[in-house]
Write a protein that holds these residues in place. Sequence first.
Motif, PDB file in Angstrom:
ATOM      1  N   ARG A 133       8.776 -98.423  47.538  1.00  0.00           N
ATOM      2  CA  ARG A 133       8.202 -97.195  48.078  1.00  0.00           C
ATOM      3  C   ARG A 133       9.203 -96.036  48.116  1.00  0.00           C
ATOM      4  NH1 ARG A 133       6.214 -93.448  48.410  1.00  0.00           N
ATOM      5  NH2 ARG A 133       4.921 -92.402  49.943  1.00  0.00           N
ATOM      6  N   ARG A 134      10.483 -96.330  48.339  1.00  0.00           N
ATOM      7  CA  ARG A 134      11.396 -95.221  48.637  1.00  0.00           C
ATOM      8  C   ARG A 134      12.628 -95.157  47.772  1.00  0.00           C
ATOM      9  NH1 ARG A 134      12.253 -95.582  54.963  1.00  0.00           N
ATOM     10  NH2 ARG A 134      13.978 -94.189  54.488  1.00  0.00           N
ATOM     11  N   THR A 135      12.855 -96.155  46.928  1.00  0.00           N
ATOM     12  CA  THR A 135      14.113 -96.209  46.199  1.00  0.00           C
ATOM     13  C   THR A 135      13.936 -95.817  44.736  1.00  0.00           C
ATOM     14  OG1 THR A 135      14.914 -97.919  47.689  1.00  0.00           O
ATOM     15  CG2 THR A 135      16.016 -97.750  45.552  1.00  0.00           C
ATOM     16  N   VAL A 136      14.888 -95.050  44.233  1.00  0.00           N
ATOM     17  CA  VAL A 136      14.923 -94.713  42.804  1.00  0.00           C
ATOM     18  C   VAL A 136      16.035 -95.532  42.153  1.00  0.00           C
ATOM     19  CG1 VAL A 136      15.426 -92.918  41.097  1.00  0.00           C
ATOM     20  CG2 VAL A 136      14.044 -92.373  43.111  1.00  0.00           C
ATOM     21  N   ALA A 137      15.700 -96.259  41.086  1.00  0.00           N
ATOM     22  CA  ALA A 137      16.721 -96.930  40.270  1.00  0.00           C
ATOM     23  C   ALA A 137      17.040 -95.989  39.125  1.00  0.00           C
ATOM     24  CB  ALA A 137      16.185 -98.254  39.741  1.00  0.00           C
ATOM     25  N   LEU A 138      18.259 -95.486  39.074  1.00  0.00           N
ATOM     26  CA  LEU A 138      18.594 -94.482  38.077  1.00  0.00           C
ATOM     27  C   LEU A 138      18.641 -95.117  36.692  1.00  0.00           C
ATOM     28  CD1 LEU A 138      21.151 -92.787  40.394  1.00  0.00           C
ATOM     29  CD2 LEU A 138      18.999 -91.790  39.643  1.00  0.00           C
ATOM     30  N   GLN A 139      17.991 -94.462  35.732  1.00  0.00           N
ATOM     31  CA  GLN A 139      17.887 -95.062  34.398  1.00  0.00           C
ATOM     32  C   GLN A 139      19.218 -95.034  33.658  1.00  0.00           C
ATOM     33  OE1 GLN A 139      14.295 -93.391  32.559  1.00  0.00           O
ATOM     34  NE2 GLN A 139      13.286 -95.162  33.471  1.00  0.00           N
ATOM     35  N   THR A 140      19.932 -93.933  33.774  1.00  0.00           N
ATOM     36  CA  THR A 140      21.282 -93.835  33.220  1.00  0.00           C
ATOM     37  C   THR A 140      22.199 -93.447  34.372  1.00  0.00           C
ATOM     38  OG1 THR A 140      20.294 -92.981  31.188  1.00  0.00           O
ATOM     39  CG2 THR A 140      22.694 -92.827  31.395  1.00  0.00           C
ATOM     40  N   PRO A 141      22.640 -94.438  35.129  1.00  0.00           N
ATOM     41  CA  PRO A 141      23.397 -94.132  36.358  1.00  0.00           C
ATOM     42  C   PRO A 141      24.552 -93.151  36.121  1.00  0.00           C
ATOM     43  CG  PRO A 141      22.871 -96.462  36.298  1.00  0.00           C
ATOM     44  CD  PRO A 141      22.461 -95.892  34.963  1.00  0.00           C
ATOM     45  N   PRO A 142      24.558 -92.046  36.852  1.00  0.00           N
ATOM     46  CA  PRO A 142      25.642 -91.067  36.735  1.00  0.00           C
ATOM     47  C   PRO A 142      26.977 -91.692  37.132  1.00  0.00           C
ATOM     48  CG  PRO A 142      23.824 -90.162  37.992  1.00  0.00           C
ATOM     49  CD  PRO A 142      23.546 -91.620  37.834  1.00  0.00           C
ATOM     50  N   SER A 143      28.024 -91.212  36.493  1.00  0.00           N
ATOM     51  CA  SER A 143      29.364 -91.737  36.760  1.00  0.00           C
ATOM     52  C   SER A 143      30.149 -90.811  37.675  1.00  0.00           C
ATOM     53  CB  SER A 143      30.123 -91.871  35.436  1.00  0.00           C
ATOM     54  OG  SER A 143      31.478 -92.171  35.673  1.00  0.00           O
ATOM     55  N   VAL A 144      30.966 -91.411  38.514  1.00  0.00           N
ATOM     56  CA  VAL A 144      31.956 -90.626  39.244  1.00  0.00           C
ATOM     57  C   VAL A 144      33.003 -90.181  38.227  1.00  0.00           C
ATOM     58  CG1 VAL A 144      33.776 -90.688  40.990  1.00  0.00           C
ATOM     59  CG2 VAL A 144      31.596 -91.866  41.407  1.00  0.00           C
TER      60      VAL A 144
END
Lengths: 338, 338
Positions: free
Chosen positions: B8-19
């Motif tokens: 319901r509330r979480t987004v799984a990032l498709q291309t996780p951004p890098s630090v």
Amino acid sequence: MNSKRIGRRTVALQTPPSVLSFANIGGRMEGQGPLAKYFDELCDDSFFGEKTWEKAEATMQRRVLRRALEQAGLKPGDVDYVLAGDLLNQCIGSSFGLRELGIPFFGLYGACSTMGEALALASLLIDGGFAETVAAQASSHFCTAERQYRMPVPYGSQRSPTAQWTATAAGCTLLSAQGPGPYITHVTCGKIVDQGITDPNNMGAAMAPAAYDTLRAYFADTHTGPADYDAIFTGDLGELGHEIVMDLFRQDGVDMTRNYEDCGMLLYDRDRQDMHAGGSGCGCSAAVFNGYLLTGLKQGRWRRILFAPTGALLSPTSSFQGESIPGICHLVCVSTER
Amino acid sequence: MNSKRIGRRTVALQTPPSVLSFANIGGRMEGQGPLAKYFDELCDDSFFGEKTWEKAEATMQRRVLRRALEQAGLKPGDVDYVLAGDLLNQCIGSSFGLRELGIPFFGLYGACSTMGEALALASLLIDGGFAETVAAQASSHFCTAERQYRMPVPYGSQRSPTAQWTATAAGCTLLSAQGPGPYITHVTCGKIVDQGITDPNNMGAAMAPAAYDTLRAYFADTHTGPADYDAIFTGDLGELGHEIVMDLFRQDGVDMTRNYEDCGMLLYDRDRQDMHAGGSGCGCSAAVFNGYLLTGLKQGRWRRILFAPTGALLSPTSSFQGESIPGICHLVCVSTER
């Protein structure tokens, strides 16, 4: 640079989010102004049935979202995010107003540009595929703002001619990935612009350079000019700031005189209502957008407009410490066609 | 519901951004604490060379971004957006601190959860394809916060045992679409949670239910539990709030005792430094994240952590008016692997 960005600062939304519904609320003065018929609710009681003006502002935030939800036939649980802000210290208008609704909440502070900031981020969240339905909203209240920025209203302080009148108003837009429009087609995020104006009673002059900066960036990025839009609305520069924006563009050879208006000049009647330089406050542009502007798009008065609310990022403390007033302006392009 | 959302509330990032880089700044007390060696800059002068503490806080915001930029070998013009906030009325720490840099600016207000809110929105902007490089940052200053929320520091007011110590600190993360990690893999936006706590000197208790709400939603959405992470950090609940979160999970049969820590308990030394219930302020979790936590991920101390800073959405005015204290908690999952 990513393909969704055109030019340096503007995002062209690939699947422009649609306005699903919109609502606004105003107080007594707003109900006596020329846009009265574009309000969903006008309340003569500045306390909105509450014991304090701060609680009244929170009530406006809650009610305006409930109205927008009703019009869309949705419940709070159908909304993925609410993005909201106001002028109060620590933004208690939005956080206390929205706490009982249980919607994931991103709190914003953009001063009177908040409605633009909320629409911009809401559009990006939907176009990015992170949300289906997002609420964007903002509020202000004359009495909470006077107490916080200037003097408590019961003191009866005199206002300077360049001062603006903080609107007692709130506006909410429900945006969705699907819908009949109008659509948010472009977003330009503002930069902080500070040209050294130090008079907190002349915020139009302080914010005008920010409006000019964002509008100029948008025109450059999209290779368009004022004539490509049916109307352009800043908010809330008031008379003086509106004049300055036109002057700045005139120096570039760009004619803004034909279709450029300011939300702060639309909300009240210059002759009958003594608001000095015009209306202001997050709620001013929020209420004008979620009433007169979106209704005008729906009814065919305009087909494509720019909405570019401006904020003055000062506090009483920064002014006491001799600081100038930074401004910011966030822009969205709203069109009846995708 | 969109495919990028899980549960319901979480987004799984498709291309996780890098630090891309990170930086933090602290004051004298932070330099005497156990995390001193994880700071890029420690300044004994609480004015940071300025004439007022508010200007000092703005200077911290500017300097911490400049440091993060230097470490990444970037200029302000390379950053697409900066998302920032602080605790000051009208967020003047961020707006005045960042005004000279000319980076498109989204101002946030999430109280002490601001670092989480900024990281969450920055990650979404990048994963959505709207930006290549985004700065997320937050600050707080003991002396500006005391004057604004409680009493001016020179009054020498006594603090209650449950009170926390506002950190003089700032932290900035530069996130990018490309990079060597660590990566932001998931984002959960907080809801406003208010369980009726009214004591502004016991904010840990007020915020703990919000931390519990967000962590529980995240675990449910991702079908994971505390044991799936090397460490879990809330911030800044302090000792009491940390205890309450563990109690709330214990009632659900979930064991949080093994790997759960709170940024407010890490920044200062309980025995040598008398900070009562622990550290707090936007800058506390921002500095702990952009020092101890990201360094730990880089150096292999942890591979996957949850960072869930919490904010108390009160103001002195809301407390004077008898209101309880709403809390919020925004969460990001940070991993060395995509």
